[in-house]
Scaffold this motif. Structure first.
Motif, PDB file in Angstrom:
ATOM      1  N   UNK A 147      -8.842  57.713  49.051  1.00 63.05           N
ATOM      2  CA  UNK A 147      -7.467  58.129  49.319  1.00 63.05           C
ATOM      3  C   UNK A 147      -7.370  59.034  50.540  1.00 63.05           C
ATOM      4  N   UNK A 148      -6.297  58.850  51.298  1.00 63.04           N
ATOM      5  CA  UNK A 148      -6.066  59.686  52.473  1.00 63.04           C
ATOM      6  C   UNK A 148      -4.602  59.597  52.880  1.00 63.04           C
ATOM      7  N   UNK A 149      -4.157  60.601  53.595  1.00 66.08           N
ATOM      8  CA  UNK A 149      -2.850  60.589  54.258  1.00 66.08           C
ATOM      9  C   UNK A 149      -3.087  60.261  55.721  1.00 66.08           C
ATOM     10  N   UNK A 150      -2.291  59.358  56.281  1.00 68.20           N
ATOM     11  CA  UNK A 150      -2.391  58.992  57.693  1.00 68.20           C
ATOM     12  C   UNK A 150      -1.097  59.409  58.393  1.00 68.20           C
ATOM     13  N   UNK A 151      -1.225  59.928  59.590  1.00 64.38           N
ATOM     14  CA  UNK A 151      -0.049  60.382  60.341  1.00 64.38           C
ATOM     15  C   UNK A 151       0.475  59.287  61.259  1.00 64.38           C
ATOM     16  N   UNK A 152       1.768  59.375  61.539  1.00 63.60           N
ATOM     17  CA  UNK A 152       2.412  58.472  62.496  1.00 63.60           C
ATOM     18  C   UNK A 152       3.372  59.292  63.349  1.00 63.60           C
ATOM     19  N   UNK A 153       3.691  58.845  64.568  1.00 59.42           N
ATOM     20  CA  UNK A 153       4.718  59.529  65.355  1.00 59.42           C
ATOM     21  C   UNK A 153       6.050  59.544  64.606  1.00 59.42           C
ATOM     22  N   UNK A 154       6.793  60.613  64.744  1.00 59.28           N
ATOM     23  CA  UNK A 154       8.094  60.708  64.075  1.00 59.28           C
ATOM     24  C   UNK A 154       9.024  59.591  64.530  1.00 59.28           C
ATOM     25  N   UNK A 155       8.832  59.116  65.760  1.00 63.19           N
ATOM     26  CA  UNK A 155       9.731  58.100  66.305  1.00 63.19           C
ATOM     27  C   UNK A 155       9.259  56.684  66.009  1.00 63.19           C
ATOM     28  N   UNK A 156       8.211  56.531  65.228  1.00 64.67           N
ATOM     29  CA  UNK A 156       7.789  55.196  64.787  1.00 64.67           C
ATOM     30  C   UNK A 156       8.890  54.595  63.912  1.00 64.67           C
ATOM     31  N   UNK A 157       9.218  53.329  64.176  1.00 64.78           N
ATOM     32  CA  UNK A 157      10.200  52.654  63.329  1.00 64.78           C
ATOM     33  C   UNK A 157       9.508  52.063  62.101  1.00 64.78           C
ATOM     34  N   UNK A 158      10.294  51.405  61.253  1.00 70.05           N
ATOM     35  CA  UNK A 158       9.770  50.912  59.981  1.00 70.05           C
ATOM     36  C   UNK A 158       8.660  49.882  60.135  1.00 70.05           C
ATOM     37  N   UNK A 159       8.759  48.899  61.046  1.00 68.57           N
ATOM     38  CA  UNK A 159       7.652  47.953  61.205  1.00 68.57           C
ATOM     39  C   UNK A 159       6.344  48.620  61.616  1.00 68.57           C
ATOM     40  N   UNK A 160       6.410  49.629  62.462  1.00 66.69           N
ATOM     41  CA  UNK A 160       5.187  50.310  62.889  1.00 66.69           C
ATOM     42  C   UNK A 160       4.568  51.109  61.737  1.00 66.69           C
ATOM     43  N   UNK A 161       5.416  51.691  60.912  1.00 67.33           N
ATOM     44  CA  UNK A 161       4.910  52.436  59.760  1.00 67.33           C
ATOM     45  C   UNK A 161       4.206  51.507  58.776  1.00 67.33           C
ATOM     46  N   UNK A 162       4.826  50.366  58.510  1.00 65.80           N
ATOM     47  CA  UNK A 162       4.204  49.403  57.593  1.00 65.80           C
ATOM     48  C   UNK A 162       2.894  48.885  58.174  1.00 65.80           C
ATOM     49  N   UNK A 163       2.858  48.633  59.478  1.00 71.21           N
ATOM     50  CA  UNK A 163       1.629  48.163  60.113  1.00 71.21           C
ATOM     51  C   UNK A 163       0.508  49.198  59.967  1.00 71.21           C
ATOM     52  N   UNK A 164       0.860  50.480  60.042  1.00 68.27           N
ATOM     53  CA  UNK A 164      -0.134  51.544  59.864  1.00 68.27           C
ATOM     54  C   UNK A 164      -0.682  51.542  58.448  1.00 68.27           C
ATOM     55  N   UNK A 165       0.197  51.349  57.467  1.00 70.62           N
ATOM     56  CA  UNK A 165      -0.264  51.266  56.085  1.00 70.62           C
ATOM     57  C   UNK A 165      -1.177  50.061  55.885  1.00 70.62           C
TER      58      UNK A 165
END
Length: 636
Positions: free
Chosen positions: A116-134
């Motif tokens: 388990x871990x928390x991963x960071x993303x830029x605040x300005x990442x949109x929803x597709x980029x967030x899902x891609x990170x996951x």
């Protein structure tokens, strides 16, 4: 006795990445990688018989550029990484997963195995980029318990470690913190209020196409011209020489943060050459890039209806903030002294580890009393037909900088008698006509009764989660029909793709051979890579077919078949619920349209920083030249 779960935070950066954990005394510590460094270059080299990640990848890439992939974070949310690796395209999630796998492996040398871990993303990442990170995290064998915005993580780390928060995360007094985050590939600026143990994001702005690599390219262009002019060296068609010069220029940029001048050296045809670059020259050729961050910062304060006098802390995050020009500019316009007491390379990972510790110990309810409230960075809306003008219109459902989580509903009406289906096209960002928007996905309600009347009411409800994920439900109350789905991206990996790649990554097979086979099987329908911002195309008339454009939004007026058109995104499969009877449907070939209701809704989501829900004559950028310029920078 069962071993307690370790709290791990990962800063997955464009150019460098870092991992941190919470030690036995509750302190966040950065984990040194297997090469003895605090950060790992976000670079992947596909060697003949192995995949290399980190510093050695950048070195190997100097002599074999076709095998090197770096800065893949900028392509997240798109169909593929921007360039071919050994004659084939890879999804950016795969490149990012290989980096995450290296980070996890290095961390396990110190911590032992963890999932388990928390991963960071830029605040300005949109929803597709967030899902891609996951997805990238899952492909790397990581259970991503949450994603957190990088500026939020940094504020958490700065506050806990620098004393304006106590050990329990509570502020000694109310703080209004502005986090200026200039990373390797993205820029974010976020305004947060910290009261007691409550972290509330007031607003955020940014640019996903602006970061340290843009400064690298400017100094590279400058140096290349100097070598061509002073030493008659030609870089044309010599990718290896260009890669070596780029690495030298990256080092020169770092050197100019400490010195007023530096030397750039290269070898060519057995000879050594050098040029001198001064800090003044460097700042001159990058002045407009810095100005873009200034304009974005001023826009944030204006949107938040505040000014610098209300800001109590000015925090610098991201390695690019080491450039003296950044602090000089910010201190001049703010009147504040910048706070750079922690390493800008480590604080985001530290904040992610602190957040992971809270989640693992107390869950989302955060029994410590610590609460974190973020906002959405992009307007969330739908495309439809304006009932008055019969032209394509975007209707904002949840405006940007709205506190999350939140739920909002809007009403729409069918466009004609006997309409057989309703298609709700969900988008983020863009103009009032939908140009420059990111197509998130579709929600389809079909099998409508044949005698349905024009003007039948449709209710669309959005549930926007704190993580940036979205659930959508479209309902026809009079007919007891609804379609609901956690929005699937029109780009990015499907669930089947993720499972297939997980199996391949777990084997010893050549990833590129696997991808070549996949490309051969799907060459007719392969989507284009994520494009850089392009100029918006004109609005199309009702009887015109839109021109194909890489960043074009799918029009809601007349459509081609998206399954066979390689220049347009595919429609995600969803489940339709009809009186509790669940079944999968085939995407229909004859797509219908819907219209917005003529009367505005009686209520809008509470807490909006920018409320445009009830007036379609306003644009989300309020029509100013400055905001038009800034919005042009944010075509996702």
């Amino acid at each position: 006795m069962e071993k307690p779960e370790v709290s791990v935070g990962i800063d997955l950066g464009t150019t460098f990445s870092a991992v941190a954990h919470i030690d036995s005394e509750g302190r966040p510590l950065t984990i040194i990688n297997s090469e003895g460094e605090l950060t790992t270059p976000s670079a992947v080299f596909f060697d003949h018989d192995a995949v290399i990640v980190g510093t050695e990848a950048t070195i190997a890439g100097e002599s074999d550029t076709d095998r090197l992939a770096r800065n893949a974070k900028r392509d997240m949310g798109g169909a593929r990484y921007r360039k071919k690796i050994r004659d084939c395209f890879l999804p950016p999630e795969i490149i990012q997963s290989l980096i995450l796998n290296r980070l996890k492996s290095d961390a396990e040398l110190k911590l032992g195995e963890f999932q388990k871990a928390v991963i960071t993303v830029p605040a300005y990442f949109n929803e597709p980029r967030r899902k891609a990170t996951q997805d990238a995290g899952e492909l790397a064998g990581i259970d991503v318990i949450d994603i957190i915005n990088e500026p939020t993580a940094a504020a958490l780390a700065y506050g806990v470690q620098q004393g304006f928060l106590n050990a329990q995360g509570a502020a000694k007094e109310i703080e209004r913190v502005l986090v200026y985050d200039l990373g390797g590939g993205t820029f974010d600026v976020t305004l947060m209020e910290i009261k007691n143990s409550h972290f509330k994001t007031i607003g955020t702005a940014g640019d996903v196409y602006l970061g340290g690599i843009d400064w690298d390219h400017r100094i590279f262009d400058f140096a290349m011209k100097e070598f061509e002019t002073k030493h008659q060296i030609s870089f044309e068609d010599d990718n290896s020489l260009k890669e070596k010069l780029m690495n030298q220029c990256i080092r020169a940029k770092a050197s100019l943060s400490a010195r007023s001048q530096t030397i750039v050296r290269i070898e060519h045809n057995g000879e050594r050459y050098k040029i001198e670059i001064t800090r003044a020259e460097f700042e001159d050729v990058t002045r407009d890039l810095l100005e873009r961050t200034k304009l974005t910062t001023e826009r944030l304060l204006r949107d938040a209806k505040t000014d610098w006098s209300a800001v109590t802390k000015l925090l610098l995050v991201g390695g690019s903030t080491r450039m003296p020009m950044v602090a000089k500019m910010l201190e001049k316009i703010s009147g504040l002294k910048v706070d750079r007491t922690l390493s800008p390379d480590e604080c985001v990972a530290h904040g992610a580890a602190i957040y992971a510790d809270i989640l693992l110990k107390y869950g989302q309810d955060a029994g410590t009393g610590i609460s974190i409230k973020n906002v959405n960075s992009h307007d969330l809306g739908v495309l439809g037909i304006d009932s008055k003008t019969q032209t394509q219109r975007r209707k904002i459902v949840i405006p940007r900088n709205h506190s999350l989580p939140t739920t909002a509903s809007r009403k729409y009406r069918t466009a004609k008698d006997g309409q057989t289906q309703i298609i709700v096209r969900v988008i983020e960002g863009g103009t009032d006509t939908g140009q420059g928007a990111t197509m998130i996905g579709k929600c389809i309600v079909q099998d409508l009764p044949p005698d349905i009347k024009k003007g039948t009411e449709i209710v669309v409800s959005f549930n926007y989660l704190s993580s940036g994920r979205i659930d959508v439900v479209a309902e026809i109350p009079d007919l007891n029909i609804s379609a609901d789905t956690a929005i699937n991206r029109t780009d990015g990996m499907t669930r089947a793709d993720v499972l297939s790649w997980k199996e391949k990554l777990a084997s010893d097979a050549d990833l590129l051979d696997f991808q070549k086979s996949s490309e051969s099987d799907n060459s007719a329908t392969a989507p284009p890579p994520l494009a850089a911002p392009t100029v918006a195309t004109p609005v199309q008339l009702k009887d015109q077919k839109p021109p194909l454009a890489k960043a074009a939004i799918v029009p809601a007026i007349r459509l081609t078949n998206l399954e066979t058109d390689p220049e347009k995104p595919t429609i995600p499969e969803i489940k339709v619920t009809k009186k509790n009877n669940n079944r999968k449907i085939d995407i229909p070939s004859d797509e219908e349209m819907f219209v917005f209701e003529e009367k505005p809704p009686t209520s809008a989501p509470d807490g909006s920083a920018l409320d445009f829900l009830n007036d379609t004559s306003k644009s989300s950028a309020e029509g100013s030249e400055l905001d038009d310029f800034l919005s042009d920078l944010d075509v996702d």
